[in-house]
Design a protein around this motif. Structure first.
Motif, PDB file in Angstrom:
ATOM      1  N   UNK A   1      14.912  12.574 -55.998  1.00 30.33           N
ATOM      2  CA  UNK A   1      14.663  11.200 -56.436  1.00 30.33           C
ATOM      3  C   UNK A   1      14.818  10.203 -55.291  1.00 30.33           C
ATOM      4  N   UNK A   2      14.159   9.067 -55.456  1.00 30.42           N
ATOM      5  CA  UNK A   2      14.106   8.042 -54.421  1.00 30.42           C
ATOM      6  C   UNK A   2      14.446   6.693 -55.048  1.00 30.42           C
ATOM      7  N   UNK A   3      15.286   5.912 -54.368  1.00 29.10           N
ATOM      8  CA  UNK A   3      15.689   4.605 -54.901  1.00 29.10           C
ATOM      9  C   UNK A   3      14.642   3.541 -54.570  1.00 29.10           C
ATOM     10  N   UNK A   4      14.739   2.393 -55.243  1.00 27.44           N
ATOM     11  CA  UNK A   4      13.789   1.301 -54.999  1.00 27.44           C
ATOM     12  C   UNK A   4      13.893   0.792 -53.557  1.00 27.44           C
ATOM     13  N   UNK A   5      15.112   0.714 -53.034  1.00 28.81           N
ATOM     14  CA  UNK A   5      15.280   0.271 -51.646  1.00 28.81           C
ATOM     15  C   UNK A   5      14.614   1.235 -50.670  1.00 28.81           C
ATOM     16  N   UNK A   6      14.735   2.517 -50.962  1.00 26.64           N
ATOM     17  CA  UNK A   6      14.093   3.511 -50.093  1.00 26.64           C
ATOM     18  C   UNK A   6      12.567   3.407 -50.164  1.00 26.64           C
ATOM     19  N   UNK A   7      12.030   3.093 -51.339  1.00 25.53           N
ATOM     20  CA  UNK A   7      10.577   2.924 -51.466  1.00 25.53           C
ATOM     21  C   UNK A   7      10.122   1.770 -50.575  1.00 25.53           C
ATOM     22  N   UNK A   8      10.867   0.642 -50.663  1.00 24.55           N
ATOM     23  CA  UNK A   8      10.531  -0.539 -49.847  1.00 24.55           C
ATOM     24  C   UNK A   8      10.583  -0.212 -48.356  1.00 24.55           C
ATOM     25  N   UNK A   9      11.668   0.438 -47.940  1.00 26.64           N
ATOM     26  CA  UNK A   9      11.839   0.751 -46.509  1.00 26.64           C
ATOM     27  C   UNK A   9      10.740   1.701 -46.041  1.00 26.64           C
ATOM     28  N   UNK A  10      10.414   2.665 -46.868  1.00 27.19           N
ATOM     29  CA  UNK A  10       9.396   3.646 -46.512  1.00 27.19           C
ATOM     30  C   UNK A  10       8.031   2.980 -46.385  1.00 27.19           C
ATOM     31  N   UNK A  11       7.725   2.070 -47.321  1.00 22.34           N
ATOM     32  CA  UNK A  11       6.431   1.378 -47.263  1.00 22.34           C
ATOM     33  C   UNK A  11       6.277   0.627 -45.941  1.00 22.34           C
ATOM     34  N   UNK A  12       7.347  -0.113 -45.571  1.00 20.41           N
ATOM     35  CA  UNK A  12       7.281  -0.883 -44.320  1.00 20.41           C
ATOM     36  C   UNK A  12       7.136   0.039 -43.122  1.00 20.41           C
ATOM     37  N   UNK A  13       7.898   1.117 -43.134  1.00 20.99           N
ATOM     38  CA  UNK A  13       7.884   2.050 -42.012  1.00 20.99           C
ATOM     39  C   UNK A  13       6.482   2.649 -41.805  1.00 20.99           C
ATOM     40  N   UNK A  14       5.828   3.050 -42.897  1.00 20.25           N
ATOM     41  CA  UNK A  14       4.518   3.693 -42.748  1.00 20.25           C
ATOM     42  C   UNK A  14       3.430   2.678 -42.419  1.00 20.25           C
ATOM     43  N   UNK A  15       3.562   1.448 -42.937  1.00 15.32           N
ATOM     44  CA  UNK A  15       2.594   0.409 -42.564  1.00 15.32           C
ATOM     45  C   UNK A  15       2.679   0.159 -41.058  1.00 15.32           C
ATOM     46  N   UNK A  16       3.917   0.178 -40.514  1.00 11.34           N
ATOM     47  CA  UNK A  16       4.100  -0.044 -39.074  1.00 11.34           C
ATOM     48  C   UNK A  16       3.488   1.077 -38.244  1.00 11.34           C
ATOM     49  N   UNK A  17       3.247   2.241 -38.875  1.00  9.44           N
ATOM     50  CA  UNK A  17       2.554   3.321 -38.167  1.00  9.44           C
ATOM     51  C   UNK A  17       1.036   3.222 -38.337  1.00  9.44           C
ATOM     52  N   UNK A  18       0.576   2.172 -39.053  1.00  8.16           N
ATOM     53  CA  UNK A  18      -0.866   2.012 -39.224  1.00  8.16           C
ATOM     54  C   UNK A  18      -1.426   2.611 -40.488  1.00  8.16           C
ATOM     55  N   UNK A  19      -0.525   2.992 -41.400  1.00  6.40           N
ATOM     56  CA  UNK A  19      -0.967   3.596 -42.668  1.00  6.40           C
ATOM     57  C   UNK A  19      -0.721   2.595 -43.795  1.00  6.40           C
ATOM     58  N   UNK A  20      -1.796   2.133 -44.434  1.00  2.00           N
ATOM     59  CA  UNK A  20      -1.656   1.176 -45.540  1.00  2.00           C
ATOM     60  C   UNK A  20      -1.706   1.942 -46.854  1.00  2.00           C
ATOM     61  N   UNK A  21      -0.569   1.987 -47.544  1.00  2.00           N
ATOM     62  CA  UNK A  21      -0.435   2.894 -48.689  1.00  2.00           C
ATOM     63  C   UNK A  21       0.183   2.198 -49.888  1.00  2.00           C
ATOM     64  N   UNK A  22      -0.029   2.756 -51.063  1.00  3.41           N
ATOM     65  CA  UNK A  22       0.571   2.214 -52.285  1.00  3.41           C
ATOM     66  C   UNK A  22       2.073   2.450 -52.292  1.00  3.41           C
TER      67      UNK A  22
END
Ligand SMILES: *Cc1c(COP(=O)(O)O)cnc(C)c1O
Ligand SMILES: [Zn+2]
Length: 373
Positions: A311-332
């Motif tokens: 399982x993944x927490x809401x904070x981890x979802x937010x952090x992960x989204x930012x991290x992957x966007x910074x790698x150039x991946x725009x994801x849901x």
């Protein structure tokens, strides 16, 4: 060889012809497709890079029935994570913006083959948009039931394809009930009930193994809402094992949001029985399923493959989204949840070859991503 392709009921074992317009057993049980598989990869050499390159294993009789945009065979990104190599399949690069197109291209092709002109479907957004896109191409009328809280971008997309939207107040479960009512009289193009959808999502496994030069990975890390990708890829890997094209079944790692985690509860209790949960709202709207129709089937796959539910927490979802966007991946956000789960898994395993997936495009969730930045 005579074909034994049929629907089979997971509850009472009844068998039905694939040419019947059914999506559930009269006993109420879920159906699966059983199919004789014969496939020789040497035929792939001159074929288009789409999921229809595995034509022989897809249960469509006539080529003229195929409804396709040339989708699939999505690129895998090779990355270093926790000092190991992982491959991320980029399934946000499908025509409607999510991997649901794998299931829709096969299901809608079969619907066209059966001469059906109208369908209903229900969804938290992406499955509805995907079915609507393929129905638009095939000239099939389609009614999509969605929760009234669905992301505006997904509603616009469904409407733009020409589908009729039905907004249902209340939970995702209430939406499913409304669609089930409509499905009394109209064919149900359901990504959860209809086993033909899973005949499309199984191509995820075929593509991975071909792209890894006919080796199976040690583990695949997948979202787990209704399990269309989890169950579909299990079917695919099983067929590839039977064909002796790969040597072992990968461990299936199922990722849920902590706020809506019925499978995780079953996993902790070491049971296959999945009970409905009272969920809290989650950023991972694509896997916010409180009462999955195929929950038991998903748990059996996790246990049989020596897998896990994480399982993944809401904070981890937010952090992960930012991290992957910074790698150039725009994801849901839902896909960011899966990749946060991948991080968890990588910290606990010595598996060498791990594959995960980006399931949905960020352009679907601009409003919620804006709030997260
Ligand atoms: C549907 C969906 C999922 C979840 O898949 P299930 O098959 O329901 O487990 C994950 N991510 C996105 C973007 C989706 O649309
Ligand atoms: Zn039955």
């Amino acid at each position: 060889m005579e074909s034994i392709d049929q629907f089979t009921c997971l509850n009472c074992n009844s068998r039905f012809s694939l040419d019947l317009p059914i999506w559930r057993c009269p006993c109420g049980g879920v159906l699966d497709v059983i199919k004789t598989i014969s496939f020789d990869p040497s035929c792939l050499k001159n074929r288009h890079p789409s999921l229809w390159r595995y034509r022989e294993v897809l249960p469509i009789t006539s080529d003229r029935s195929i409804v396709s945009f040339g989708e699939g065979f999505t690129p895998m990104l090779r990355m270093e994570l926790s000092n190991r190599t992982v491959w991320i399949k980029q399934d946000h690069l499908f025509p409607s913006g999510s991997y649901k197109d794998r299931g829709s291209t096969v299901l809608v092709s079969k619907i066209k083959e059966l001469g059906i002109h109208q369908v209903v479907e229900d969804s938290s957004g992406n499955a509805g948009a995907s079915i609507a896109a393929y129905c638009a191409k095939a000239g099939i009328e389609c009614d999509i039931f969605v929760p009234s809280s669905t992301s505006p971008a997904k509603l616009i997309q469904i409407e733009a394809y020409g589908a009729q939207i039905h907004l249902v107040p209340g939970s995702r479960d209430d939406t499913a009930k409304a669609a089930l009512g409509a499905a009394q009289t109209v064919y149900y193009a359901s990504h959860t009930w209809n086993p033909l959808f899973f005949q499309g999502t199984k191509t995820f496994a075929y593509e991975i193994c071909e792209q890894l030069n006919w080796h199976s990975p040690d583990a695949v890390v997948l979202p787990a809402g209704n399990g269309t990708l989890l169950i579909g890829s299990y079917i695919g890997f099983q067929e590839l094992l039977m064909l002796q094209l790969i040597e072992h079944m990968p461990r299936m790692i199922a990722i849920q949001a902590q706020h809506c985690a019925p499978l995780y509860h079953a996993y902790q209790q070491k049971t296959k029985e999945v009970f409905p949960v009272n969920a809290k709202e989650t950023l991972a709207e694509g896997i916010a399923i409180t009462n999955p129709v195929r929950g038991r089937q998903m748990m059996e796959i996790v246990y049989k493959t020596n897998g896990q539910v994480l399982i993944v927490s809401e904070n981890e979802i937010r952090a992960s989204l930012k991290e992957w966007c910074k790698k150039g991946i725009y994801l849901e956000p839902t896909s960011a949840c899966v990749l946060a789960g991948l991080n968890h898994y990588m910290q606990t395993t010595d598996a060498e070859h791990v594959v995960s997936v980006i399931t949905g495009h960020g352009l679907k969730s601009n409003e919620s991503i804006k709030k997260m930045l």
